[in-house]
Scaffold this motif. Structure first.
Motif, PDB file in Angstrom:
ATOM      1  N   ASP B 351       0.841  -1.192   0.000  1.00 13.39           N
ATOM      2  CA  ASP B 351       0.000   0.000   0.000  1.00 13.39           C
ATOM      3  C   ASP B 351       0.886   1.256   0.000  1.00 13.39           C
ATOM      4  OD1 ASP B 351      -1.787   2.035   0.360  1.00 13.39           O
ATOM      5  OD2 ASP B 351      -2.893   1.056   1.980  1.00 13.39           O
ATOM      6  N   PRO B 352       0.885   1.994  -1.103  1.00 13.20           N
ATOM      7  CA  PRO B 352       1.760   3.172  -1.162  1.00 13.20           C
ATOM      8  C   PRO B 352       1.398   4.248  -0.144  1.00 13.20           C
ATOM      9  CG  PRO B 352       0.321   3.073  -3.098  1.00 13.20           C
ATOM     10  CD  PRO B 352       0.138   1.790  -2.347  1.00 13.20           C
ATOM     11  N   SER B 353       0.154   4.236   0.329  1.00 16.51           N
ATOM     12  CA  SER B 353      -0.238   5.292   1.272  1.00 16.51           C
ATOM     13  C   SER B 353       0.512   5.143   2.603  1.00 16.51           C
ATOM     14  CB  SER B 353      -1.749   5.303   1.489  1.00 16.51           C
ATOM     15  OG  SER B 353      -2.149   4.162   2.194  1.00 16.51           O
ATOM     16  N   ILE B 354       0.941   3.925   2.924  1.00 22.83           N
ATOM     17  CA  ILE B 354       1.727   3.747   4.161  1.00 22.83           C
ATOM     18  C   ILE B 354       3.047   4.499   4.009  1.00 22.83           C
ATOM     19  CG2 ILE B 354       2.824   2.092   5.722  1.00 22.83           C
ATOM     20  CD1 ILE B 354       0.859  -0.033   4.712  1.00 22.83           C
ATOM     21  N   LYS B 355       3.636   4.369   2.847  1.00 24.57           N
ATOM     22  CA  LYS B 355       4.908   5.067   2.606  1.00 24.57           C
ATOM     23  C   LYS B 355       4.703   6.576   2.620  1.00 24.57           C
ATOM     24  CE  LYS B 355       8.558   5.711  -0.821  1.00 24.57           C
ATOM     25  NZ  LYS B 355       9.124   5.278  -2.102  1.00 24.57           N
ATOM     26  N   THR B 356       3.632   7.032   2.007  1.00 18.97           N
ATOM     27  CA  THR B 356       3.377   8.475   2.000  1.00 18.97           C
ATOM     28  C   THR B 356       3.299   8.995   3.435  1.00 18.97           C
ATOM     29  OG1 THR B 356       2.153   8.239  -0.072  1.00 18.97           O
ATOM     30  CG2 THR B 356       1.811  10.273   1.161  1.00 18.97           C
ATOM     31  N   GLU B 357       2.592   8.269   4.286  1.00 15.28           N
ATOM     32  CA  GLU B 357       2.455   8.724   5.675  1.00 15.28           C
ATOM     33  C   GLU B 357       3.802   8.724   6.390  1.00 15.28           C
ATOM     34  OE1 GLU B 357      -0.198  10.216   6.978  1.00 15.28           O
ATOM     35  OE2 GLU B 357      -0.931   9.984   4.923  1.00 15.28           O
ATOM     36  N   LEU B 358       4.629   7.690   6.127  1.00 12.26           N
ATOM     37  CA  LEU B 358       5.953   7.653   6.751  1.00 12.26           C
ATOM     38  C   LEU B 358       6.818   8.809   6.254  1.00 12.26           C
ATOM     39  CD1 LEU B 358       6.723   3.799   6.735  1.00 12.26           C
ATOM     40  CD2 LEU B 358       6.322   5.237   8.745  1.00 12.26           C
ATOM     41  N   MET B 359       6.705   9.112   4.974  1.00  8.35           N
ATOM     42  CA  MET B 359       7.477  10.236   4.421  1.00  8.35           C
ATOM     43  C   MET B 359       7.023  11.549   5.074  1.00  8.35           C
ATOM     44  SD  MET B 359       7.626   9.143   0.385  1.00  8.35           S
ATOM     45  CE  MET B 359       8.951  10.185  -0.234  1.00  8.35           C
ATOM     46  N   LYS B 360       5.726  11.675   5.279  1.00  3.81           N
ATOM     47  CA  LYS B 360       5.227  12.895   5.923  1.00  3.81           C
ATOM     48  C   LYS B 360       5.724  12.985   7.368  1.00  3.81           C
ATOM     49  CE  LYS B 360       0.679  13.389   4.919  1.00  3.81           C
ATOM     50  NZ  LYS B 360      -0.632  12.925   4.362  1.00  3.81           N
ATOM     51  N   THR B 361       5.829  11.837   8.016  1.00  7.63           N
ATOM     52  CA  THR B 361       6.365  11.818   9.388  1.00  7.63           C
ATOM     53  C   THR B 361       7.805  12.317   9.399  1.00  7.63           C
ATOM     54  OG1 THR B 361       4.956   9.982  10.011  1.00  7.63           O
ATOM     55  CG2 THR B 361       6.940  10.284  11.331  1.00  7.63           C
ATOM     56  N   ILE B 362       8.592  11.850   8.447  1.00  6.53           N
ATOM     57  CA  ILE B 362       9.995  12.283   8.393  1.00  6.53           C
ATOM     58  C   ILE B 362      10.056  13.791   8.115  1.00  6.53           C
ATOM     59  CG2 ILE B 362      12.212  12.016   7.195  1.00  6.53           C
ATOM     60  CD1 ILE B 362      11.446   9.096   6.643  1.00  6.53           C
ATOM     61  N   VAL B 363       9.244  14.230   7.174  1.00  7.71           N
ATOM     62  CA  VAL B 363       9.227  15.675   6.856  1.00  7.71           C
ATOM     63  C   VAL B 363       8.963  16.481   8.133  1.00  7.71           C
ATOM     64  CG1 VAL B 363       7.927  17.485   5.661  1.00  7.71           C
ATOM     65  CG2 VAL B 363       8.607  15.415   4.424  1.00  7.71           C
ATOM     66  N   ARG B 364       7.988  16.023   8.903  1.00  4.89           N
ATOM     67  CA  ARG B 364       7.602  16.768  10.119  1.00  4.89           C
ATOM     68  C   ARG B 364       8.688  16.673  11.202  1.00  4.89           C
ATOM     69  NH1 ARG B 364       3.193  13.719  12.335  1.00  4.89           N
ATOM     70  NH2 ARG B 364       4.856  12.681  13.510  1.00  4.89           N
TER      71      ARG B 364
END
Lengths: 378, 438
Positions: B351-364
């Motif tokens: 599920d690519p959305s899991i990666k998107t959320e992890l990337m957003k976590t790193i950004v934050r």
């Protein structure tokens, strides 16, 4: 297609969306978009649904690119485009049973961007050769059944599952009988006709499809065939429903007598072994079917399976219809080619895209067929 | 004229040791048989602890780092790629895999001499290329192969049946290694190897969390030379011990305010493997005062993470840290399977959305100003869902750019074009190159 015997299959193929809409209006049932031939359709049919495999349209599109990196296979992009363009708007839900990683992207983007009441990802084991795979797949098919029961808000009985298994098994059996006609010296069923029959099984109501197959099978013995087979060929690859390509090949003094493709034999080849537990019947069937390269390891079971198809159907040459960027097939290609070469089956590799340039393909195929004929050119 | 550095900077003290460990690894593999040792081949995601349980003289060669190392040697890389293509493999297949196959077929080892044939191949399968890679290699080399199928779905959906499936395969894999080596599995050694791998991969995650500091103590280009040790042999004692040393040094850098990039004004996050022959793009970033603080790739290819009780995404706590004693083979394998299935970089396969959320976590959490996505034509697995990741980041208001390339096939990377895109991106982030800014 001179006999007109396969006209109904042709109409179904060309008017598949109209067919599904009419089925829905007629029955009031749900339509489920399916994205891989590993989908346990038995569960959907037992729930009163119409499984409809999503196919591409073979026309240029520009809607999939923002969602799918261009290095992934054209079939994935073409199928996603159909969803984004609203061509499957009659589908109530969408499901993918795990096979290649490429296809998953179409599914994920579909469920994200194409309105559907439900979606389901079934993580089928990939190493179906493992002695532990069936146990896991049993558990996954059971979960899928529970999910679909939730969608229709009522239980799916074992009797309904057994009924669906019987209908689909009959469909597989009838398609095998139809394919037997391709073994003839001058086959009464061409590659184009066989493709119409097998691909429509993936989106037409199975009982209706069975009746039409039976009608054709009843009439075939009386069909007079004056078409010479020419070079007998196998097609090998992933999905292929490029009718124009198939017709072009068969206009050049060749007949496609068999295939190893998920639009053809890989979909229907083996019947489910009926067991007491219908879930076990279904789960085992998909682990036992002729493997997609994604699921074909450690052993290359495909290699001897393809060779046996060539032997059984008298194919003396083959076409690899390679979907560009399809890694599982690209990964098998050199060794499978070598295997076929070593057993006297020369092959030609053709790289497929969403749209194919038939002119250049025609030139290459003509040259290939000429080399097989060993005719003196000068 | 370069702008004055805003922060003190100094080289990593452990840099040379990291390089030496890597060189030793490739030497050990090649020379394994001189003293009766065993060689095995696999991808970097294989269950490393299983063969490690069979002795200190059992040496792996992981395919991806090998492919990356070859990619850096552009002439040999081209030779390998062309060899694979001459056999009939498509040019769009995994670049590491083609390089590896080319090297095997050419019978040339990057570090000199003929290609050292493994005694067996032991692979995991989550990406379509994984099984194909070692099926072909094993057939050509004439060596036995074993695969562990881990494509059971995202970690959030793991249930007993899925875990049992992976654990059962791990039990089978021990029998396989016993069969091909004639050695018996030493369960004490197995438990130690599992614990070492957990320690190493958790430590690496902890090292990555230190890069939240401003200025970042590490830049991603340097991190590549450190994280790779876990990709080489994560269940080894030397790897886990080395990461403890790295952690100590990076903590010290943070305490002293030592920057990786002295003129840090902007923090970038990348994605997927870089084009290995063109790491100079990271130097190009530095001209703008931009430091790449890492990526989900660098953090999570081998780093193991979890959402901690305080809600922060941090290094996954090991069984030892949680006071769980591992006393049996089955328990070790169960914990080991669970540990690996939680790997961040296995999640987007489902599920690519899991990666998107992890990337957003790193950004934050890492205070990232912009994301630079490498649309890597050389790796289908890590490019999976990448366009949806881009859309998800953009929808969250995060500046994101893409550039197209290939981690291992330089014929698919246009340096000038990539740098032009970076220049434009830097402009959108209101950054000017140092000679202008000064």
């Amino acid at each position: 297609m001179g006999s007109g015997l396969f006209e109904q299959f042709r109409r179904w193929y060309e008017e598949r969306h109209e067919y599904a809409r009419a089925w829905k209006a007629r029955t009031g049932g749900m339509v489920a978009a399916t994205m891989c031939t590993y989908t346990p359709e038995e569960v959907l049919i037992a729930a009163g649904m119409l499984p409809v495999r999503v196919l591409g349209a073979h026309e240029p599109q520009n809607v999939a690119e923002p969602h799918l990196f261009g290095m992934f296979c054209p079939f994935c992009r073409d199928t996603l485009a159909q969803g984004l363009l609203g061509r499957y708007d009659y589908c109530d839900g969408v499901t993918l049973t795990q096979s290649c990683i490429q296809y998953r992207q179409s599914f994920h983007s579909w469920r994200e961007h194409v309105p559907s009441a439900w979606n389901y990802y079934l993580p089928m084991p990939n190493e179906v050769q493992s002695r532990h795979a069936r146990l896991l797949h049993y558990s996954e098919v059971k979960k899928f059944r529970r999910f679909i029961e939730g969608v229709i808000a009522k239980p799916i009985s074992d009797a309904a599952l057994n009924g669906a298994i019987a209908v689909i098994n009959e469909n597989r059996r009838l398609l095998r009988q139809l394919y037997d006609y391709r073994k003839e010296t001058n086959p009464r069923v061409t590659g184009v006709e066989a493709l119409y029959a097998s691909i429509t099984a993936q989106f037409v109501d199975k009982e209706e499809h069975n009746r039409e197959l039976q009608r054709v099978l009843d009439e075939l013995p009386g069909l007079v065939n004056d078409r010479a087979a020419g070079v007998r060929c196998i097609t090998i690859g992933a999905e292929n429903d490029d009718i124009a390509f198939m017709a072009m090949v068969e206009s050049l003094g060749a007949t496609i007598v068999i295939d190893d493709q998920c639009s053809g034999t890989r979909y229907f080849w083996n019947e489910a072994r009926v067991q007491e537990d219908p879930i076990a019947t279904i789960a085992d069937r998909y682990c036992e079917r002729p493997a997609c390269p994604t699921k074909d390891y450690p052993l290359h079971t495909r290699f001897d399976h393809v060779l046996k198809l060539c032997r059984d159907y008298g194919a003396s040459a083959g076409f690899f219809l390679q979907q560009k960027f399809c890694d599982p097939h690209e990964g098998d290609y050199p060794d499978l080619k070598k295997h076929l070469d070593a057993n006297g089956i020369p092959t030609l590799l053709l790289e497929f895209d969403i749209t194919n340039a038939l002119g250049p393909f025609r030139t290459r195929i003509e040259a290939f067929l000429e080399t097989l004929g060993e005719e003196e050119l000068f | 004229m370069a702008a004055a550095a805003r922060y003190p900077t100094e080289p990593l003290k452990l840099w040379r040791k990291a390089k030496a460990l890597r060189e030793q690894y490739y030497r050990n593999y090649a020379r394994a048989r001189e003293n009766g040792g065993i060689r095995w081949g696999a991808a970097g995601w294989s269950f490393d602890a299983i063969p490690t349980a069979f002795g200190d003289d059992v040496y792996p060669l992981t395919g991806e780092p090998y492919g990356a190392a070859v990619a850096h040697e552009r002439k040999f890389a081209k030779e390998c790629l062309e060899k694979a293509e001459s056999i009939g493999f498509a040019r769009d297949l995994c670049a590491y895999m083609r390089i590896y196959w080319g090297s095997v077929h050419l019978n040339k080892y990057l570090f000199g001499g003929p290609f050292p044939k493994p005694d067996f191949n032991f692979q995991t399968q989550i990406c379509c290329s994984h099984a194909k890679w070692y099926q072909h290699a094993s057939a050509f080399e004439g060596v036995p192969d074993f695969y562990v199928d881990v494509s059971v779905g995202a970690y959030r959906d793991i249930d007993q049946a899925k875990l049992d499936y992976v654990v059962a395969q791990l039990h089978d894999s021990i029998a396989f290694v016993e069969g091909v080596t004639g050695r018996r599995c030493d369960d004490e050694r197995l438990i130690r190897a599992v614990q070492n791998e957990m320690r190493a991969t958790s430590l690496w995650a902890e090292i990555c969390t230190l890069n939240k500091a401003v200025p970042a103590p590490l830049d991603e280009k340097s991190m590549y030379s450190l994280y790779v040790l876990a990709v080489l042999h994560k269940s080894s004692q030397w790897c886990a011990d080395f990461y403890q040393e790295v952690l100590d040094e990076v903590k010290d850098r943070v305490a002293r305010g030592i920057a990786a990039v002295g003129n840090e004004r902007c923090r970038i996050m990348s994605d997927t493997q870089p084009p290995w022959a063109f790491l100079k793009i990271f130097r190009h970033l530095e001209e703008y005062g931009a430091v790449s603080i890492g990526s989900l790739y660098t953090f999570g290819l081998e780093g193991t993470w979890e959402v901690l009780p305080n809600g922060v995404w941090g290094p996954r706590r090991t069984p030892v840290q949680l006071g769980i004693a591992i006393t049996s083979r089955d328990q070790a394998l169960r914990l080991y399977a669970d540990w690996n299935l939680s790997k961040p970089l296995w999640q987007h396969f489902f599920d690519p959305s899991i990666k998107t959320e992890l990337m957003k976590t790193i950004v934050r959490d890492w205070a990232v100003d912009g994301v630079m996505i490498h649309m890597n034509r050389g790796c289908e697995g890590l490019s999976l869902g990448i366009m949806e990741n881009r859309l998800g980041l953009a929808a969250a208001g995060i500046p994101v750019m893409t550039y197209e390339g290939n981690m291992g096939d330089e014929r698919e990377f246009d340096q000038g074009r990539a740098q032009s895109r970076i220049d434009s991106f830097m402009e959108t982030l209101n950054l000017k190159r140092d000679f202008v800014a000064a």
